[in-house]
Design an enzyme around this catalytic site. Structure first.
Site, PDB file in Angstrom:
ATOM      1  N   CYS A 182       0.817  -1.047  -0.027  1.00 16.18           N
ATOM      2  CA  CYS A 182       0.107   0.024   0.052  1.00 16.18           C
ATOM      3  C   CYS A 182       1.005   1.171   0.060  1.00 16.18           C
ATOM      4  CB  CYS A 182      -0.902  -0.053   1.157  1.00 16.18           C
ATOM      5  SG  CYS A 182      -1.989   1.474   1.243  1.00 16.18           S
ATOM      6  N   PRO A 183       0.698   2.237  -1.069  1.00 16.45           N
ATOM      7  CA  PRO A 183       1.481   3.444  -1.102  1.00 16.45           C
ATOM      8  C   PRO A 183       1.224   4.239  -0.049  1.00 16.45           C
ATOM      9  CG  PRO A 183      -0.047   3.361  -2.769  1.00 16.45           C
ATOM     10  CD  PRO A 183       0.020   1.999  -2.348  1.00 16.45           C
TER      11      PRO A 183
END
Length: 270
Positions: free
Chosen positions: A130-131
């Site tokens: 997940c960025p």
């Protein structure tokens, strides 16, 4: 183990996250509570305190998700040539619940561990990278990731409710000059749009996370169709494997609540 990846995309997403959160705090405190609740000081103070408590919990959960070890499989102290193992693996069918050897890391990894091409390591029960937390969502930090989503959702609903109240209630102490009125309306509209966008976004991700937990199948396993053969477990037990042991109210606090679902791995010799 504290860690932080200097990934440009992840760092930018973290800055956007905190920029949006602190902008919401500014608008709610300065343009909503200190004007719409000016003649009701206790209610204004109450909303300011509660709103900032939610922001504190959100920030706490997000930082834990960012810097926590998601379940990285350690590199052994001594490396080994697994070429014979890989050649033999092509001739046999490995069960998904067996220990395997990663072709990229060249390490033994436990069941349900998968390789992340961004982290360049194998992650225990990896769901996805997940960025927004600049980290993988794995066995050891999924609880913090879900708490982050939950508190973002609560913050969006709370902020939107206060904005709607300020629009629909009489406000004899609101600024009377045109520039101040326009500024309040502009900030309120921007924050309402922010609440709608982020609220729908985290709602979709939260539904996806709960679906993955209740089906006992991570996003990676769903793509590879690896988890459908597992026996069904009670939903509360599956949530407990993610959120930890102890009273349910502790599931809402970004703190360690007991041993992980499976034993940790330390450095080992091959």
């Amino acid at each position: 183990m504290v860690q932080f990846r200097m990934d440009p995309c992840g760092v930018i997403c973290i800055l956007i996250t905190y920029g949006a959160v602190f902008y919401a705090d500014f608008v709610i405190v300065w343009w909503i509570c200190l004007t719409s609740f000016f003649n009701r000081y206790l209610w204004g103070s109450f909303h300011i305190v509660i709103f900032n408590i939610v922001i504190s919990l959100l920030t706490w959960a997000h930082l834990r998700a960012v810097v926590s070890d998601p379940g990285i499989v350690p590199i052994p102290l001594t490396r080994h040539d697994f070429s014979d193992y890989h050649n033999a693996a092509k001739e046999r069918n490995e069960e998904e619940d067996d220990w395997t050897v990663c072709a990229r890391c060249e390490v033994f990894r436990p069941p349900r561990a998968h390789h992340c091409r961004l982290c360049k390591r194998c992650i225990r029960r990896m769901d996805h990278h997940c960025p927004w937390i600049n980290n993988c969502v794995g066995e050891w930090n999924q609880k913090y990731f879900m708490q982050f989503l939950f508190y973002v959702g609560v913050l969006c609903v709370y902020a939107a409710s206060l904005i709607v109240y300020s629009w629909t209630s009489d406000c004899p102490y609101c600024p009377s000059d045109l520039l101040a009125k326009q500024s309040k309306v502009l900030h309120s509209v921007i924050l309402m749009l922010e609440c709608l966008i982020f609220g729908m976004f985290v709602l979709a991700i939260m539904i996806d996370q709960l679906s993955a937990i209740f089906s006992d199948e991570t996003a990676v396993e769903h793509v590879k169709k690896l988890g459908r053969h597992r026996p069904k477990k009670p939903k509360l037990k599956l949530l407990g494997e993610v959120c930890g042991r102890g009273p349910i109210f502790l599931w809402f606090l970004p703190c360690h609540t007991g041993p992980q679902a499976s034993e940790s791995i330390t450095n080992y010799h091959v």
